[in-house]
Design an enzyme around this catalytic site. Sequence first.
Site, PDB file in Angstrom:
ATOM      1  N   SER A 119      -1.266  -1.402   6.312  1.00 30.20           N
ATOM      2  CA  SER A 119      -1.364  -0.007   5.899  1.00 30.20           C
ATOM      3  C   SER A 119      -1.212   0.965   7.061  1.00 30.20           C
ATOM      4  O   SER A 119      -1.542   0.656   8.206  1.00 30.20           O
ATOM      5  CB  SER A 119      -2.710   0.239   5.215  1.00 30.20           C
ATOM      6  OG  SER A 119      -3.781  -0.043   6.095  1.00 30.20           O
ATOM      7  N   GLN A 121      -2.852   3.758   8.865  1.00 31.72           N
ATOM      8  CA  GLN A 121      -4.288   3.964   8.963  1.00 31.72           C
ATOM      9  C   GLN A 121      -4.639   4.583  10.304  1.00 31.72           C
ATOM     10  O   GLN A 121      -3.809   4.697  11.199  1.00 31.72           O
ATOM     11  CB  GLN A 121      -5.019   2.625   8.817  1.00 31.72           C
ATOM     12  CG  GLN A 121      -4.624   1.599   9.882  1.00 31.72           C
ATOM     13  CD  GLN A 121      -5.272   0.243   9.671  1.00 31.72           C
ATOM     14  OE1 GLN A 121      -6.257  -0.084  10.314  1.00 31.72           O
ATOM     15  NE2 GLN A 121      -4.704  -0.536   8.749  1.00 31.72           N
ATOM     16  N   HIS A 123      -8.460   4.830  12.912  1.00 32.38           N
ATOM     17  CA  HIS A 123      -9.861   4.467  13.079  1.00 32.38           C
ATOM     18  C   HIS A 123     -10.622   5.664  13.648  1.00 32.38           C
ATOM     19  O   HIS A 123     -10.182   6.246  14.643  1.00 32.38           O
ATOM     20  CB  HIS A 123     -10.003   3.272  14.026  1.00 32.38           C
ATOM     21  CG  HIS A 123      -9.208   2.081  13.606  1.00 32.38           C
ATOM     22  ND1 HIS A 123      -8.728   1.137  14.496  1.00 32.38           N
ATOM     23  CD2 HIS A 123      -8.780   1.675  12.387  1.00 32.38           C
ATOM     24  CE1 HIS A 123      -8.054   0.212  13.840  1.00 32.38           C
ATOM     25  NE2 HIS A 123      -8.071   0.512  12.561  1.00 32.38           N
ATOM     26  N   LYS A 146     -13.644   2.052  16.494  1.00 28.94           N
ATOM     27  CA  LYS A 146     -12.912   0.790  16.391  1.00 28.94           C
ATOM     28  C   LYS A 146     -11.606   0.840  17.184  1.00 28.94           C
ATOM     29  O   LYS A 146     -10.529   0.612  16.633  1.00 28.94           O
ATOM     30  CB  LYS A 146     -12.626   0.470  14.916  1.00 28.94           C
ATOM     31  CG  LYS A 146     -12.093  -0.935  14.669  1.00 28.94           C
ATOM     32  CD  LYS A 146     -11.730  -1.097  13.203  1.00 28.94           C
ATOM     33  CE  LYS A 146     -11.131  -2.469  12.953  1.00 28.94           C
ATOM     34  NZ  LYS A 146     -10.684  -2.625  11.544  1.00 28.94           N
ATOM     35  N   GLU A 148      -8.740  -0.659  19.467  1.00 33.92           N
ATOM     36  CA  GLU A 148      -8.275  -2.047  19.494  1.00 33.92           C
ATOM     37  C   GLU A 148      -7.033  -2.190  20.366  1.00 33.92           C
ATOM     38  O   GLU A 148      -6.350  -1.213  20.688  1.00 33.92           O
ATOM     39  CB  GLU A 148      -7.997  -2.552  18.079  1.00 33.92           C
ATOM     40  CG  GLU A 148      -6.870  -1.842  17.357  1.00 33.92           C
ATOM     41  CD  GLU A 148      -6.731  -2.293  15.918  1.00 33.92           C
ATOM     42  OE1 GLU A 148      -7.756  -2.344  15.202  1.00 33.92           O
ATOM     43  OE2 GLU A 148      -5.598  -2.581  15.498  1.00 33.92           O
ATOM     44  N   HIS A 286      -1.389   4.573  12.763  1.00 32.23           N
ATOM     45  CA  HIS A 286      -0.628   3.384  13.139  1.00 32.23           C
ATOM     46  C   HIS A 286      -0.454   2.475  11.925  1.00 32.23           C
ATOM     47  O   HIS A 286      -1.191   2.574  10.938  1.00 32.23           O
ATOM     48  CB  HIS A 286      -1.312   2.614  14.276  1.00 32.23           C
ATOM     49  CG  HIS A 286      -2.666   2.073  13.913  1.00 32.23           C
ATOM     50  ND1 HIS A 286      -3.816   2.839  14.021  1.00 32.23           N
ATOM     51  CD2 HIS A 286      -3.069   0.865  13.452  1.00 32.23           C
ATOM     52  CE1 HIS A 286      -4.858   2.121  13.641  1.00 32.23           C
ATOM     53  NE2 HIS A 286      -4.431   0.917  13.290  1.00 32.23           N
ATOM     54  N   ARG A 305      -7.346   4.885   5.493  1.00 27.86           N
ATOM     55  CA  ARG A 305      -5.970   4.562   5.114  1.00 27.86           C
ATOM     56  C   ARG A 305      -5.306   5.721   4.390  1.00 27.86           C
ATOM     57  O   ARG A 305      -5.971   6.503   3.711  1.00 27.86           O
ATOM     58  CB  ARG A 305      -5.945   3.322   4.217  1.00 27.86           C
ATOM     59  CG  ARG A 305      -6.504   2.064   4.878  1.00 27.86           C
ATOM     60  CD  ARG A 305      -6.463   0.880   3.918  1.00 27.86           C
ATOM     61  NE  ARG A 305      -6.969  -0.329   4.551  1.00 27.86           N
ATOM     62  CZ  ARG A 305      -8.248  -0.672   4.569  1.00 27.86           C
ATOM     63  NH1 ARG A 305      -9.144   0.120   3.988  1.00 27.86           N
ATOM     64  NH2 ARG A 305      -8.648  -1.770   5.157  1.00 27.86           N
ATOM     65  N   LYS A 311      -5.135  -0.492  -1.178  1.00 27.39           N
ATOM     66  CA  LYS A 311      -6.568  -0.323  -0.962  1.00 27.39           C
ATOM     67  C   LYS A 311      -6.954   1.155  -1.031  1.00 27.39           C
ATOM     68  O   LYS A 311      -6.103   2.036  -1.167  1.00 27.39           O
ATOM     69  CB  LYS A 311      -6.957  -0.916   0.399  1.00 27.39           C
ATOM     70  CG  LYS A 311      -6.793  -2.417   0.486  1.00 27.39           C
ATOM     71  CD  LYS A 311      -7.252  -2.943   1.845  1.00 27.39           C
ATOM     72  CE  LYS A 311      -7.134  -4.452   1.932  1.00 27.39           C
ATOM     73  NZ  LYS A 311      -7.577  -4.972   3.259  1.00 27.39           N
TER      74      LYS A 311
END
Length: 432
Positions: A119, A121, A123, A146, A148, A286, A305, A311
């Site tokens: 997706s 999305q 964070h 979050k 990453e 991203h 998202r 979702k």
Amino acid sequence: MGHPNDDTDKHLRGSLTKQNKKLSRLKCSVHNYDWGIVGNNSQVARLFALNSGSDIDPYKPYAELWIGTHESGPSFVDHGNGRLESLSLKTWISDNPNLVLGERLLRSGAVLSAEKALSIQAHPDKDLAMVLHNSQSSVYRDDNHKPEMALALTEFEALLGFISVKELMDVLCSVPEIVELIGSGNAKQFLLVNEQYRDKNAKAVLQSIFSQLVLSSRNKIGAMISNIKSRLLPEMQKRKLTDKEQLVLRLESQCPADAGVIAAFLLSYVKLNHGEALYLGGNEPHAYICGEYIECMANSDNVVRAGLTSKHRDIQTLLSMLKYTQGFPEILRGVSLNPYTTRYLPPLDEFEIDLSILPQATSVVFPSVPGPSLFLFIKGKGAITAGISENDNVEEGEVLFVPAHTEIRITAESTELHLYRAGVNSRFFTIP
């Protein structure tokens, strides 16, 4: 997986405490999301089969191998002649707090095999995460950020951040469907003004286009995508489509009538080779497109998202949180620690990743550090020594938990040995 009775549990915990300076083999969890790569073609499938001793289902997608303490896919400690004990890594760590410096790392590792796009999305950063958790705890289940890092195992494609001002101008000149969405007068005004004005107002224009796209009805998006296909498919007979045009058609085949398909025109399209990485900070849009990669992240489940997904979408939150920073993202190639090891350091304290590729009969030493480490072996065989203990064998598919203050020496016994280490960022231990 069953749970031991109280007596067995106490005996196991006591046994592990006595051995807590030794390495611990972990059995890890797998997730079979539909975007994963099917059967034996998936690195996740091969690693999971070797790690767990299970067979690969040739018809099932294998998406993520999770390493750590996450409740949705915990790792379990494997002690004593390869016999899996029903004690989770999280429980073991809570019983042996001297092994770690908090739980900064231990919910954060994964290997991913993506055949289809994930997706679009973002964070939330720490401040927003706290707000979202307090107001919507059923959706945003923790109050942490979050960030990453994605480190490519194979060729890997992603969308990350918004395109530059020049690329935005190219989009407004070459994608009439987007011009129609925002109005031809608005597009012309942006294109015809002087460069200084464009640079100053590009963020607002970009924000307006992206917002209108993700807020549009499914019928309207479906009609736009149909027009794009009707325009591009005949063009394929006359010229080679651009990488972004080809990507949009691929995404449409996976997610028909999804706003994320068109939104891809507004996001930077990145292609990584093995050993290259991306860092994703808070509030950055991203989407991972395809490929296989190691992912390490901070301790959070928070995802907002807006596209390419079935979702839950929280579009208003995503629109309000994005930075709308423009320009091609930085590709990280790491810093050499020695002839065989490269370190990838994100600009935060939670984690770092080391990649070691050892030719046969060569060795590498990972010095003792105040925090724990996780080791993943993805190719070859070798011997490993922890501190002053005797050599033990390691091979592809094995995952090891290494306690704090433990020096590790690894020697390749096959033509090549490939391994990854994830640990608390070394910068953390130097902070006053």
